[in-house]
Design a protein around this motif. Structure first.
Motif, short mmCIF file in Angstrom:
data_model
loop_
_atom_site.label_atom_id
_atom_site.label_comp_id
_atom_site.label_asym_id
_atom_site.label_seq_id
_atom_site.Cartn_x
_atom_site.Cartn_y
_atom_site.Cartn_z
N GLY A 42 40.54 42.66 57.96
CA GLY A 42 41.77 42.08 57.43
C GLY A 42 42.10 42.50 56.02
N VAL A 43 41.22 43.28 55.38
CA VAL A 43 41.52 43.73 54.03
C VAL A 43 42.63 44.77 54.09
N ASN A 44 43.64 44.65 53.18
CA ASN A 44 44.69 45.66 53.16
C ASN A 44 44.88 46.27 51.77
N ARG A 45 43.98 45.98 50.84
CA ARG A 45 44.07 46.57 49.50
C ARG A 45 42.66 46.68 48.95
N LEU A 46 42.39 47.77 48.23
CA LEU A 46 41.04 47.98 47.71
C LEU A 46 41.09 48.22 46.20
N SER A 47 40.17 47.59 45.47
CA SER A 47 40.10 47.84 44.03
C SER A 47 38.71 48.40 43.73
N ILE A 48 38.67 49.66 43.31
CA ILE A 48 37.38 50.33 43.13
C ILE A 48 36.98 50.37 41.66
N GLY A 49 35.73 49.95 41.38
CA GLY A 49 35.23 49.95 40.01
C GLY A 49 34.74 51.33 39.61
N VAL A 50 35.67 52.22 39.30
CA VAL A 50 35.28 53.58 38.91
C VAL A 50 34.72 53.57 37.48
N GLN A 51 35.46 52.99 36.56
CA GLN A 51 35.11 52.86 35.13
C GLN A 51 35.19 54.17 34.37
N SER A 52 34.57 55.23 34.91
CA SER A 52 34.60 56.50 34.18
C SER A 52 34.34 57.63 35.16
N LEU A 53 34.82 58.84 34.84
CA LEU A 53 34.53 59.99 35.69
C LEU A 53 33.58 60.95 34.96
N ASP A 54 32.82 60.41 34.03
CA ASP A 54 31.85 61.22 33.30
C ASP A 54 30.46 60.63 33.55
#
Lengths: 615, 386
Positions: free
Chosen positions: B106-118
């Protein structure tokens, strides 16, 4: 209750003496032992500083108020009355010491067997010497490991010209040889030279306030006698009183029928305030005036500090605490004062820094008050040249206590600052650093001499202002505690004084104006600006913090504007916390003082003005 | 809903989360369901507009748990298909099959904890994943939730330079979907990172640098088509987070799970007052309370009108829309926004200085004002209190 009959002690059987010494050399311990030996108090382990009644005295190990005790001692068949007058052991109280000594005919000079002669040993010796008292040198703490009584005896001989064989080596703590001291007191100290047939002449050498009985004055009789019902007059206030009680102190009050010439005790005569029985005053019988005893002077404050309640709601509590505390300390001067930042308060005058610290401590301990003490200031003077101001003040020389009163240089022919003559005794390895410290404090060397192979005594003339804040601490720290310091009032000298203002974005902050010597202006200005920068929160615009003399800016700090100030996250869980914090900030906004457009929290002034506490 | 468990604690984190060797998921699930039902009944809410699974690391829970909770909510109130259902996820627990499972639940939105790409920065932050793993996770998410994926980014790390941030921004912009949450690192007391800075092992980022980084980021995101709709949140093509908006508009919301916060009127008890509620933070205690009495509410406090308005003001001004006259009127029909802030006083002074705007739509910050909102709020609160 049986009253003692003091007529049993003729003048020849009386010895009035004091114990003088440098701080911590064992004065009070010796007093304890003497009280025990003479049976005045019972011998127990718990006798420690018996004569020091104030909590602050016991905690700091110092004597603040002079007490006396009458001891009875039988020696070779004769009953002697030995009056021991305990004296304050600190330079701030040298006037009290001198008055106590004037009631004595001799002193026991106590010197620590390890520390040897220190600055106050010297100062007290001279007081006794000038008063022409017999001096019994006693070397104390011989029980300790590092004791070197022989070395100390040589110091005493060199500095005070007293033969080494006159010294008595004791341990007050253990009681060793203390009895010999008593015997010496009887042998060497002369009885008082006075006559009960003369008219009454009594010296007030201390007074305390008792809530039920009024002022209790400690007196030494130089002539005549005194009893309940006598009508007496104060030489200083000219007021008349009727004596309701006389007695001696053992060390608690013991009423007697009378007191006779040469004796020491107390009297109660319906005085309501201690200012009615000032130290050094002379009391005589009504209609029989006498020449007042010399040496009386009104208490002269050396150090001033602003005292404010932490919050204005505490004003009345502090007011009554001050009134009660000064009941027993007539040497504190009190003037009402007010500051835009701190509200209504007082400017108090103390005899010295220790006096101020003890006072503050007593406020906390005995009255549960905590206060804001602003940096100590000294009473500067100005010799006015402006006719208008001379008329306004009614004289041409004025004392300036508050910077707001500072007359500008065009109205003044000369500014004056108070000075003191300081005596420093130090091991010779610290001489260089100490000389540098004194020079930094604008002091001028007056004397320097070696008191033995290791130690030097230096005399410097200091502007009082330079030592009131932290000179003593600096001296102690650069000499690892070995140097000692004592000072006495040395009058006023001309000084290049200026008034320094602190500005926030061009607007002056009245509360932070100070009077300082021109030489120190830059350093002080910079310090105040730095402290103020730390104490004000950043705002939405840049703030220029400047120190100025007249129109000239001499120091500056800049507090940059906020470019970002918003909390990153504010979701469900953060909201309550956020609201609490913001509401607290809104509250403190209300208490902020606005100077121009700059918002200054109330505690900013406190942080800038406060004395730096011991680190 | 709070899923209060993580596999490890990041160096900057001071949330109500617990690292435990094993989680009795069935028990936690049962309690979440039970509490959700109890509180829905208590609030007498008819229709749920959004559901948010936060924590902790909700992506560590199984899709089965998510499904169970959503079913329960749908059973107790109306949960339309259009409701936004967000799950917070860590890149280390977001492989495609798992994400598919969540979508099915039932989830239709995702929030991803990326924080940094380094990678170096990620290590500094104590994150469990590498930059490469984060990239893969975002791509997988975008595949399954196109236009409905958000990434979290952090700036102001100790030692971070303007250049390294610029590079990081560029990389993020190349990768992200249509929603970015951008947070300045806050050194919270008690965290490992704060301790390192305090000790001097790590440098404290200078205030000016932080201000610059924020401005750079705002500008770059807006240039890339994003709407800066809240202090830390950016969205394009209308992909705003409805759930978070409900916080800032002071709507009603129910908090379920250990440490969750809520704001609603417990009409089920006959009350008409909005309450601030917190659930017991510690999971074991919370579960016992839920098992005993159906919910683990640690405290509930009635909010006075003033307190409600204070919250509305504080939160509303964080958004670009600000506080509208209508929204204000919903809480305070008698005293309008204009009456409070339109008269001579702090708000007017701040308007003149260019930090605020009060017009026909409502009260909001200017572009510059938003960055220094916390310097404006105390003044406005004073004015409101008067």
């Amino acid at each position: 209750q049986e009253k003692l009959d003091m007529s049993m002690y003729p003048v020849e059987s009386i010895r009035n003496f004091s114990i003088i010494a440098h701080v911590d050399h064992g004065k009070s311990t010796l007093a304890d032992r003497l009280l025990e030996i003479t049976g005045t108090i019972s011998k127990t382990d718990r006798n420690k500083q018996v004569l020091d009644k104030l909590q602050v005295e016991r905690e700091r190990g110092i004597t603040v108020k002079a007490q006396s005790a009458s001891l009875f001692y039988n020696h070779e068949g004769i009953n002697y009355l030995l009056n021991l007058i305990d004296t304050p052991g600190h330079v701030d109280f040298s006037y009290e010491v001198s008055r106590s000594l004037s009631a004595c005919q001799g002193v026991i000079l106590v010197v620590d067997a390890n520390e040897g002669i220190q600055a106050q040993t010297v100062a007290n010796f001279y007081l006794a010497f000038e008063a022409q008292l017999s001096i019994i040198p006693v070397i104390n703490k011989i029980d300790l490991k590092n004791a070197d009584p022989e070395r100390v005896e040589k110091q005493i001989e060199k500095l005070f010209d007293i033969p080494t064989d006159e010294c008595i080596r004791i341990s007050a703590k253990q009681g060793t040889n203390v009895e010999k001291v008593l015997e010496k007191v009887i042998e060497k100290i002369p009885p008082p030279q006075c006559n009960t047939a003369d008219p009454l002449k009594a010296l007030v050498f201390d007074s305390t306030f008792d809530h039920y009985r009024g002022v209790v004055a400690n007196v030494a009789l130089f002539g005549g006698e005194i009893a309940k019902g006598n009508k007496i007059v104060s030489a200083h206030t000219k007021k008349r009183y009727e004596v309701s009680e006389v007695g001696i102190l053992t060390p608690n009050e013991q009423p007697t029928h009378k007191l006779y010439a040469g004796q020491v005790g107390y009297l109660i005569a319906g005085m309501k305030e201690v200012t009615e029985a000032q130290i050094g005053d002379t009391l005589f019988l009504y209609k029989q005036p006498v020449e007042p005893l010399p040496g009386f002077k009104s208490a002269k404050p050396m150090v001033f500090a602003g005292m404010y309640p932490v919050d204005q709601t505490e004003y009345n509590n502090l007011k009554s605490a001050l009134e009660r505390l000064t009941l027993n300390d007539s040497s504190v001067t009190v003037h009402r004062d007010s500051s835009l930042a701190l509200g209504a308060g007082w400017r108090l005058g103390f005899l010295g820094l220790l006096h101020m610290e003890v006072f503050n401590q007593r406020l906390e301990q005995e009255y549960n008050m905590s206060v804001i003490l602003t940096a100590p200031t000294v009473p500067y003077k100005a010799v006015l040249s402006s006719a208008k101001l001379i008329k306004e003040y009614g004289k041409d020389e004025i004392t300036i206590i508050n910077p707001a009163q500072f007359p500008d240089k065009f109205s003044v022919s000369e500014y004056l600052e108070p000075t003191v003559l300081g005596t420093i005794v130090t091991p010779h390895e610290y001489i260089g650093k100490i000389i540098a410290l004194c020079q930094d404090r604008r002091a001028v060397q007056k004397d320097m001499l070696y008191i033995d192979e290791n130690r030097v005594m230096l005399k410097y003339l200091f502007p009082l202002n330079e030592i009131v804040l932290d000179f003593y601490d600096a001296l102690k720290s650069l000499s690892s505690g070995y140097a000692s310091f004592d000072y006495e009032d040395a009058g006023y000298q001309a000084a290049d004084l200026i008034k320094m203002d602190i500005l926030l974005n061009g607007n002056p902050v009245e509360e932070l104006s100070t009077i300082i010597h021109n030489d120190k202006a830059y350093a002080t200005g910079k310090l105040l600006c730095e402290r103020l920068k730390e104490a004000i929160p950043r705002q939405l615009f840049e703030i220029a913090i400047q120190a100025a003399i007249g129109k000239k800016i001499i120091a500056r700090e800049t507090l940059k504007a906020y470019r970002k100030n918003v909390v990153a996250k504010c979701y469900g869980g953060d909201i309550t916390r956020r609201m609490k914090l913001l509401k607290r900030q809104a509250e403190s906004k209300r208490l902020m003082r606005k100077i121009g457009n700059v918002e200054v929290p109330k505690d900013a002034f406190i942080r800038v003005l406060k004395r730096e506490t011991d680190k | 809903l709070q899923w209060p468990y993580c596999r490890k604690r990041c160096s900057y984190c001071n949330f109500n989360t617990y690292v435990v060797p094993a989680v009795d998921e069935a028990a936690v699930r049962a309690c979440l369901v039970r509490e959700a039902l109890t509180l829905l009944r208590l609030s007498q809410v008819h229709s749920v507009t959004s559901v948010f699974f936060g924590g902790g690391t909700p992506s560590l829970a199984s899709p089965r748990t998510i499904a169970a909770v959503l079913e329960a909510v749908a059973g107790a109130a109306h949960l339309p298909a259009s409701a936004e259902v967000t799950l917070e996820a860590n890149p280390s627990s977001t492989d495609t099959s798992r994400l598919t499972g969540f979508r099915g639940a039932g989830v239709n939105r995702l929030s991803i904890g990326v924080q940094s790409l380094d990678d170096a920065e990620l290590r500094l932050l104590g994150r469990e994943h590498t930059a490469a793993e984060a990239r893969k996770a975002v791509e997988a998410a975008r595949g399954l939730f196109p236009g409905r994926t958000s990434i979290d980014l952090m700036f102001g790390l100790p030692g971070q330079s303007r250049d390294s941030w610029a590079q990081g921004l560029e990389a993020a912009l190349g990768l992200c979907d249509d929603h970015v949450s951008l947070y300045q690192l806050t050194l919270e007391r008690g965290t490992a990172l704060a301790a390192q800075v305090r000790r001097g092992t790590l440098p404290l980022p200078p205030q000016d640098l932080l201000a610059d980084m924020y401005q750079t980021a705002r500008t770059a995101l807006v240039a890339a088509g994003f709407r800066h709709y809240e202090v830390s949140n950016f969205a394009r093509k209308g992909a705003l987070s409805n759930h978070n908006l409900s916080y800032w508009r002071a709507d009603q919301y129910i908090g379920v799970g250990p440490g969750a916060h809520g704001r609603f009127v417990p009409q089920g008890e006959g009350s008409c007052s909005r309450e601030a509620r917190v659930q017991t933070p510690e999971p074991v205690a919370w579960m016992q309370e839920v098992q005993r009495q159906g919910h683990g509410t640690r405290s509930w406090v009635v909010l006075s009108l003033l307190e409600q308005l204070e919250e509305l003001l504080t939160l509303g001004l964080r958004t670009d829309e600000g506080v509208t006259h209508e929204r204000w009127g919903h809480f305070s029909p008698q005293l309008s926004l204009q009456a409070v802030f339109g008269v001579p006083g702090e708000a007017r002074a701040l308007q003149e200085q260019g930090w605020l705007l009060l017009d026909s739509s409502g009260l909001r910050c200017t572009w510059a004002g938003l960055a220094v909102l916390d310097s404006l709020l105390p003044d406005l609160l004073c004015q409101l209190q008067r």
